[in-house]
Scaffold this active site. Structure first.
Site, PDB file in Angstrom:
ATOM      1  N   GLU A 172     -17.222 -13.463   8.440  1.00  0.00           N
ATOM      2  CA  GLU A 172     -16.195 -12.413   8.429  1.00  0.00           C
ATOM      3  C   GLU A 172     -16.897 -11.065   8.290  1.00  0.00           C
ATOM      4  OE1 GLU A 172     -12.398 -12.210   5.842  1.00  0.00           O
ATOM      5  OE2 GLU A 172     -13.651 -10.584   5.080  1.00  0.00           O
ATOM      6  N   GLY A 179      -0.873  -9.793   4.227  1.00  0.00           N
ATOM      7  CA  GLY A 179      -1.399  -8.552   3.648  1.00  0.00           C
ATOM      8  C   GLY A 179      -0.668  -8.262   2.351  1.00  0.00           C
ATOM      9  N   TYR A 226      -5.470 -20.906  -0.102  1.00  0.00           N
ATOM     10  CA  TYR A 226      -5.965 -20.481  -1.420  1.00  0.00           C
ATOM     11  C   TYR A 226      -6.265 -21.699  -2.302  1.00  0.00           C
ATOM     12  CZ  TYR A 226      -4.235 -16.166   0.451  1.00  0.00           C
ATOM     13  OH  TYR A 226      -4.045 -15.094   1.290  1.00  0.00           O
TER      14      TYR A 226
HETATM   15  P1  FAD Z   1       1.548 -15.678   2.861  1.00  0.00           P
HETATM   16  O1  FAD Z   1       1.215 -16.886   3.651  1.00  0.00           O
HETATM   17  O2  FAD Z   1       2.812 -14.974   3.159  1.00  0.00           O
HETATM   18  O3  FAD Z   1       1.505 -16.091   1.316  1.00  0.00           O
HETATM   19  C1  FAD Z   1       1.789 -15.122   0.310  1.00  0.00           C
HETATM   20  C2  FAD Z   1       2.681 -15.745  -0.755  1.00  0.00           C
HETATM   21  O4  FAD Z   1       3.970 -16.040  -0.183  1.00  0.00           O
HETATM   22  C3  FAD Z   1       2.165 -17.079  -1.303  1.00  0.00           C
HETATM   23  O5  FAD Z   1       2.479 -17.155  -2.661  1.00  0.00           O
HETATM   24  C4  FAD Z   1       2.914 -18.130  -0.490  1.00  0.00           C
HETATM   25  O6  FAD Z   1       3.086 -19.342  -1.212  1.00  0.00           O
HETATM   26  C5  FAD Z   1       4.258 -17.430  -0.254  1.00  0.00           C
HETATM   27  N1  FAD Z   1       4.869 -17.800   1.032  1.00  0.00           N
HETATM   28  C6  FAD Z   1       4.245 -18.070   2.215  1.00  0.00           C
HETATM   29  N2  FAD Z   1       5.156 -18.329   3.170  1.00  0.00           N
HETATM   30  C7  FAD Z   1       6.383 -18.208   2.599  1.00  0.00           C
HETATM   31  C8  FAD Z   1       7.700 -18.345   3.078  1.00  0.00           C
HETATM   32  N3  FAD Z   1       7.930 -18.697   4.347  1.00  0.00           N
HETATM   33  N4  FAD Z   1       8.740 -18.127   2.214  1.00  0.00           N
HETATM   34  C9  FAD Z   1       8.507 -17.777   0.922  1.00  0.00           C
HETATM   35  N5  FAD Z   1       7.252 -17.654   0.405  1.00  0.00           N
HETATM   36  C10 FAD Z   1       6.207 -17.852   1.220  1.00  0.00           C
HETATM   37  N6  FAD Z   1      -5.683  -8.899   3.787  1.00  0.00           N
HETATM   38  C11 FAD Z   1      -5.709  -7.813   4.598  1.00  0.00           C
HETATM   39  O7  FAD Z   1      -5.025  -6.817   4.322  1.00  0.00           O
HETATM   40  N7  FAD Z   1      -6.468  -7.783   5.743  1.00  0.00           N
HETATM   41  C12 FAD Z   1      -7.240  -8.847   6.115  1.00  0.00           C
HETATM   42  O8  FAD Z   1      -7.899  -8.800   7.159  1.00  0.00           O
HETATM   43  C13 FAD Z   1      -7.252 -10.006   5.281  1.00  0.00           C
HETATM   44  N8  FAD Z   1      -7.979 -11.102   5.611  1.00  0.00           N
HETATM   45  C14 FAD Z   1      -7.912 -12.229   4.826  1.00  0.00           C
HETATM   46  C15 FAD Z   1      -8.624 -13.373   5.217  1.00  0.00           C
HETATM   47  C16 FAD Z   1      -8.569 -14.542   4.449  1.00  0.00           C
HETATM   48  C17 FAD Z   1      -9.321 -15.761   4.888  1.00  0.00           C
HETATM   49  C18 FAD Z   1      -7.789 -14.553   3.256  1.00  0.00           C
HETATM   50  C19 FAD Z   1      -7.743 -15.808   2.409  1.00  0.00           C
HETATM   51  C20 FAD Z   1      -7.084 -13.424   2.857  1.00  0.00           C
HETATM   52  C21 FAD Z   1      -7.120 -12.256   3.639  1.00  0.00           C
HETATM   53  N9  FAD Z   1      -6.410 -11.102   3.288  1.00  0.00           N
HETATM   54  C22 FAD Z   1      -6.436  -9.989   4.094  1.00  0.00           C
HETATM   55  C23 FAD Z   1      -5.626 -11.063   2.039  1.00  0.00           C
HETATM   56  C24 FAD Z   1      -4.161 -11.509   2.255  1.00  0.00           C
HETATM   57  O9  FAD Z   1      -3.506 -10.597   3.096  1.00  0.00           O
HETATM   58  C25 FAD Z   1      -3.494 -11.575   0.872  1.00  0.00           C
HETATM   59  O10 FAD Z   1      -4.034 -12.633   0.134  1.00  0.00           O
HETATM   60  C26 FAD Z   1      -1.963 -11.624   0.867  1.00  0.00           C
HETATM   61  O11 FAD Z   1      -1.529 -11.436  -0.473  1.00  0.00           O
HETATM   62  C27 FAD Z   1      -1.366 -12.947   1.340  1.00  0.00           C
HETATM   63  O12 FAD Z   1      -1.540 -13.149   2.678  1.00  0.00           O
HETATM   64  P2  FAD Z   1      -1.122 -14.560   3.343  1.00  0.00           P
HETATM   65  O13 FAD Z   1      -1.264 -14.407   4.781  1.00  0.00           O
HETATM   66  O14 FAD Z   1      -1.809 -15.665   2.666  1.00  0.00           O
HETATM   67  O15 FAD Z   1       0.438 -14.571   2.936  1.00  0.00           O
END
Ligand code: FAD
Length: 283
Positions: A16, A107, A145
Site C-alpha cells: 500500500e 472512510g 478488522y
Molecule cells: P464499513 O465496512 O462501513 O465498516 C464500518 C463500521 O460499520 C463497522 O463497525 C461495520 O461493522 C459497520 N457496518 C458495515 N456495513 C454495515 C451496514 N451495511 N450496516 C450497518 N453497519 C455496517 N480510510 C481512508 O480514508 N482512505 C483509505 O484509503 C483507507 N484505506 C484503508 C485500507 C484498509 C485495508 C483498511 C483496513 C482501512 C482503510 N481506511 C482508509 C480506513 C477506513 O476507511 C476506516 O477504518 C473506516 O472507519 C471504516 O471503513 P470500512 O470500509 O471498513 O467501513
C-alpha cells in the site's frame, strides 16, 4: 476460493502507498514505485482521502502502477463524502485511465464535515458501492478488522456486516494492520465459521520509528504485544537499531504467516521502498 488472477500465487506480497501532499513530489513517488516493482508484488494499492480531495492523485498513481509498471493497481475509494454524481464521475475517470480494481471503503468522518452531513451521506457503507462497482466491471476488495472495527459492538456484529460486503460482491479482503499473528489466525477461524470464503490479505505495518506508534498505530486500534513494547523500550534512544528491529519483527510476522499458508501479505509501506526491500531481503 480465489477468483482473481493477480492473487493466484498463494502467499503473494502486495503493497500500500499513499499520494504525496504535493504534485511536485510525484517523481519521487514514481521512483519508489519503480523500486517496489522490482519486488514483484501481486498488486499495489493507493489510498484515497476520506473527503475525496486527493481523488485525482489516487487515479494518477494507480494509472501509473497499472499502465506503466504493468502491475495490478488498486484504487481505494471512500464513500464518506461521495454523492451519486461524484461516484459515477470517479468510476468513469478510473475506467478512462485503465484502472479496473477498487478497494471500496467508507472512510472516517472528514474533519471538514459536520456530524449531520456524515450521518446523512449518500452511501452509508461500502456494501452499497460494491454492486455498482461490480456491475461496472471492477474487481472489488473491501477492508476487514482482525481486532474488529472500533464502531462495531462485537466481533459477531462486525463479521455479520463483513459477510454482507462479500455477499454484495467483494472479491477479496485486505486486513487492518496487526502485530500479533494469533489474533489474525483467530480472525481467520471466525471468518471461516461465518461462511466468508474469499482470500484475506494480512496487513503488516513495519514499525521503523517510535513516532509511528503514536500516530498510525493508535489510529488503527491494533493491540501492541509485549514483544513489541519491549523492543521499543530497548531501542528508544537508538533510531537505527529500532528501525532494524522493526524490520526484523515484520519479517518474523510474515515468515510465520506464510508458514500458516495465509493467502497473501499486504505491506503498509508508508511510501518507503527501502523498508519493503529490507523486509523481503530477510525472508
Ligand atoms: P464499513 O465496512 O462501513 O465498516 C464500518 C463500521 O460499520 C463497522 O463497525 C461495520 O461493522 C459497520 N457496518 C458495515 N456495513 C454495515 C451496514 N451495511 N450496516 C450497518 N453497519 C455496517 N480510510 C481512508 O480514508 N482512505 C483509505 O484509503 C483507507 N484505506 C484503508 C485500507 C484498509 C485495508 C483498511 C483496513 C482501512 C482503510 N481506511 C482508509 C480506513 C477506513 O476507511 C476506516 O477504518 C473506516 O472507519 C471504516 O471503513 P470500512 O470500509 O471498513 O467501513
Amino acid at each position: 476460493m480465489n477468483t482473481q488472477p493477480f492473487l493466484s500465487s498463494n502467499q503473494s506480497i502486495s503493497f500500500e502507498i499513499f499520494p504525496p501532499k504535493k504534485w511536485e513530489s510525484f517523481p519521487n513517488l514514481y521512483e519508489t514505485l519503480d523500486s517496489l516493482k522490482q519486488l514483484n508484488p501481486a498488486f499495489i494499492s493507493c489510498t484515497y482521502g476520506a473527503n475525496g480531495s486527493n481523488s485525482k492523485k489516487t487515479a494518477e498513481i494507480v494509472s501509473y502502477i497499472q499502465n506503466q509498471l504493468q502491475i495490478e493497481g488498486i484504487a481505494h475509494l471512500t464513500c464518506a463524502a461521495l454523492t451519486k454524481e461524484s461516484f459515477l464521475s470517479t468510476i468513469k475517470t478510473f475506467q478512462e485511465m485503465g484502472i479496473h480494481s477498487v478497494l471500496a471503503l467508507r472512510g472516517d468522518k472528514p474533519q471538514d464535515m459536520t456530524e449531520e452531513a456524515f450521518a446523512s451521506r449518500t452511501y452509508q457503507h461500502p456494501s452499497e458501492l460494491i454492486p455498482e462497482l461490480k456491475a461496472a466491471g471492477f474487481t472489488v476488495a473491501a477492508a476487514c478488522y482482525p481486532e474488529k472495527h472500533y464502531e462495531a459492538a462485537s466481533m459477531e456484529e462486525d463479521l455479520h456486516y463483513l459477510k454482507h460486503k462479500v455477499e454484495q460482491g467483494a472479491d477479496f479482503l485486505i486486513s487492518q494492520l496487526f502485530f500479533d499473528n494469533d489474533i489474525f489466525y483467530r480472525f481467520l477461524d471466525e471468518t471461516d465459521k461465518a461462511g466468508i470464503r474469499v482470500p484475506i490479505e494480512a496487513g503488516i505495518m513495519p514499525i521503523t520509528s517510535a513516532k509511528m506508534i503514536g500516530n498510525t498505530i493508535n489510529l488503527s486500534g491494533a493491540s501492541i504485544p509485549k514483544k513489541m513494547t519491549d523492543l521499543l523500550a530497548k531501542y528508544q534512544d537508538n533510531p537505527e537499531d529500532l528501525r532494524k528491529a522493526g524490520i526484523e519483527y515484520a519479517a518474523d510476522q510474515i515468515r510465520d504467516l506464510q508458514a500458516h499458508s495465509v493467502s497473501g501479505i499486504h505491506i503498509y509501506t508508508m511510501n518507503n521502498a527501502k523498508t519493503a526491500q529490507d523486509i523481503l531481503g530477510l525472508l
